[in-house]
Design a protein around this motif. Structure first.
Motif, PDB file in Angstrom:
ATOM      1  N   VAL A   8      29.605 -18.090 -21.691  1.00  0.00           N
ATOM      2  CA  VAL A   8      28.265 -17.861 -22.225  1.00  0.00           C
ATOM      3  C   VAL A   8      27.602 -19.183 -22.584  1.00  0.00           C
ATOM      4  O   VAL A   8      26.415 -19.395 -22.328  1.00  0.00           O
ATOM      5  N   LEU A   9      28.393 -20.088 -23.179  1.00  0.00           N
ATOM      6  CA  LEU A   9      27.848 -21.337 -23.702  1.00  0.00           C
ATOM      7  C   LEU A   9      27.327 -22.246 -22.588  1.00  0.00           C
ATOM      8  O   LEU A   9      26.226 -22.817 -22.696  1.00  0.00           O
ATOM      9  N   VAL A  10      28.092 -22.408 -21.526  1.00  0.00           N
ATOM     10  CA  VAL A  10      27.693 -23.329 -20.464  1.00  0.00           C
ATOM     11  C   VAL A  10      26.400 -22.893 -19.781  1.00  0.00           C
ATOM     12  O   VAL A  10      25.478 -23.700 -19.624  1.00  0.00           O
ATOM     13  N   PRO A  11      26.262 -21.610 -19.354  1.00  0.00           N
ATOM     14  CA  PRO A  11      24.974 -21.208 -18.779  1.00  0.00           C
ATOM     15  C   PRO A  11      23.811 -21.360 -19.751  1.00  0.00           C
ATOM     16  O   PRO A  11      22.713 -21.769 -19.352  1.00  0.00           O
ATOM     17  N   LEU A  35      26.829 -34.424 -24.183  1.00  0.00           N
ATOM     18  CA  LEU A  35      27.570 -33.834 -25.299  1.00  0.00           C
ATOM     19  C   LEU A  35      28.792 -33.078 -24.771  1.00  0.00           C
ATOM     20  O   LEU A  35      28.723 -32.458 -23.705  1.00  0.00           O
ATOM     21  N   PRO A  36      29.915 -33.100 -25.491  1.00  0.00           N
ATOM     22  CA  PRO A  36      31.155 -32.477 -24.981  1.00  0.00           C
ATOM     23  C   PRO A  36      31.151 -30.963 -25.091  1.00  0.00           C
ATOM     24  O   PRO A  36      32.081 -30.353 -25.628  1.00  0.00           O
ATOM     25  N   VAL A  37      30.110 -30.326 -24.570  1.00  0.00           N
ATOM     26  CA  VAL A  37      29.985 -28.870 -24.657  1.00  0.00           C
ATOM     27  C   VAL A  37      31.003 -28.166 -23.762  1.00  0.00           C
ATOM     28  O   VAL A  37      31.490 -27.083 -24.091  1.00  0.00           O
ATOM     29  N   VAL A  38      31.334 -28.768 -22.629  1.00  0.00           N
ATOM     30  CA  VAL A  38      32.311 -28.184 -21.708  1.00  0.00           C
ATOM     31  C   VAL A  38      33.713 -28.712 -21.997  1.00  0.00           C
ATOM     32  O   VAL A  38      34.657 -27.945 -22.185  1.00  0.00           O
TER      33      VAL A  38
END
Length: 268
Positions: A8-11, A35-38
């Motif tokens: 959900v977060l990446v899309p 940012l280190p989101v993935v």
């Protein structure tokens, strides 16, 4: 649960980056994408499933893997100026894979990892294509945005699955697979052109500081202070570092994207 969160977060993050590029230009979108989101959630998953020691080693490898990501950016950034996106993507992935194969053979020390990252950032800062003047930005349709989000979700699933079954070095390198960069670069080239891609990737270079800071904190703190405290501290320090690098975008005087067609159809 973490996998569902990433899917959900990446899309959602890709949608936010698309909006950021529209509002503030590709340099800011690239800067935010660093940012280190993935990679952060992937290493967190490794810490919970395979222990703090393994995750700390993977965090060191993640710092070194900045070099592979910048190899992708350099190869794609120059290739897309002459070729359509399939060939540019192939060149970028070849650059990433070649560098990744070299990185996993280097000593897995913090010093080596930091040195590889610094050399790569300096190379990209000086080697990526330079752009002067205004860069036209076409309108992004909902269909194109949906494709970006779907591609991000699928790549997240593949990278997460692969990284969870490998050693610490490859797990760290795969956590920094250019997932966002590849989706953003292809869609940016198709919609806006090669100059837009160059500005996007130059923004990513600036954002590497906070990315490296996050994983440096994880590598140093995780063996002693546990998962919750280490990741919380790393997140706070990384956000502060990211805010400080915002000035670098303005000081470099990079041109911003301007709308080419506010109400027209999507450009191909």
């Amino acid at each position: 649960m973490l996998l569902v969160l990433k899917l959900v977060l990446v899309p959602a993050f890709l949608a936010a980056l698309t909006l950021a590029a529209r509002l503030w230009g590709p340099s800011v979108a690239g800067w935010l994408s660093a940012l280190p989101v993935v990679a952060g959630p992937i290493v967190l998953l490794l810490a919970l499933e395979r222990g703090p020691g393994f995750a700390a080693q993977a965090a060191v490898a993640s710092i070194a893997a900045i070099a592979a990501s910048e190899a992708f950016n350099l190869a794609y950034g120059w290739s897309c100026r002459r070729f359509a996106w399939p060939l540019a993507l192939l060149a970028g992935m070849a650059g990433w894979l070649g560098t990744a194969l070299l990185l996993v053979r280097l000593p897995g020390s913090f010093g080596w990892a930091l040195a590889a990252a610094c050399v790569a950032v300096a190379a990209s800062q000086n080697g990526l294509p330079r752009v002067s003047g205004k860069v036209p930005a076409a309108r992004i349709g909902l269909a194109d945005l949906a494709v970006r989000m779907l591609a991000g979700a699928l790549l997240t699933l593949v990278v997460t699955t692969a990284s969870a079954s490998m050693g610490a070095a490859w797990s760290g390198v795969l956590s920094v697979f250019p997932l966002l960069a590849s989706v953003l670069a292809v869609s940016a080239q198709r919609a806006h052109g090669a100059d837009f891609v160059a500005l996007l990737m130059r923004g990513m270079v600036v954002g590497r500081v906070s990315f490296a800071t996050f994983f440096a904190m994880i590598a140093l703190l995780l063996p002693q202070f546990g998962v919750a405290a280490s990741f919380a501290c790393a997140a706070v320090v990384s956000i502060v570092a990211h805010g400080l690098t915002r000035r670098m975008l303005s000081s470099h005087g990079r041109p911003q994207a301007v709308s080419r067609d506010l109400a027209g159809p999507q450009a191909e």
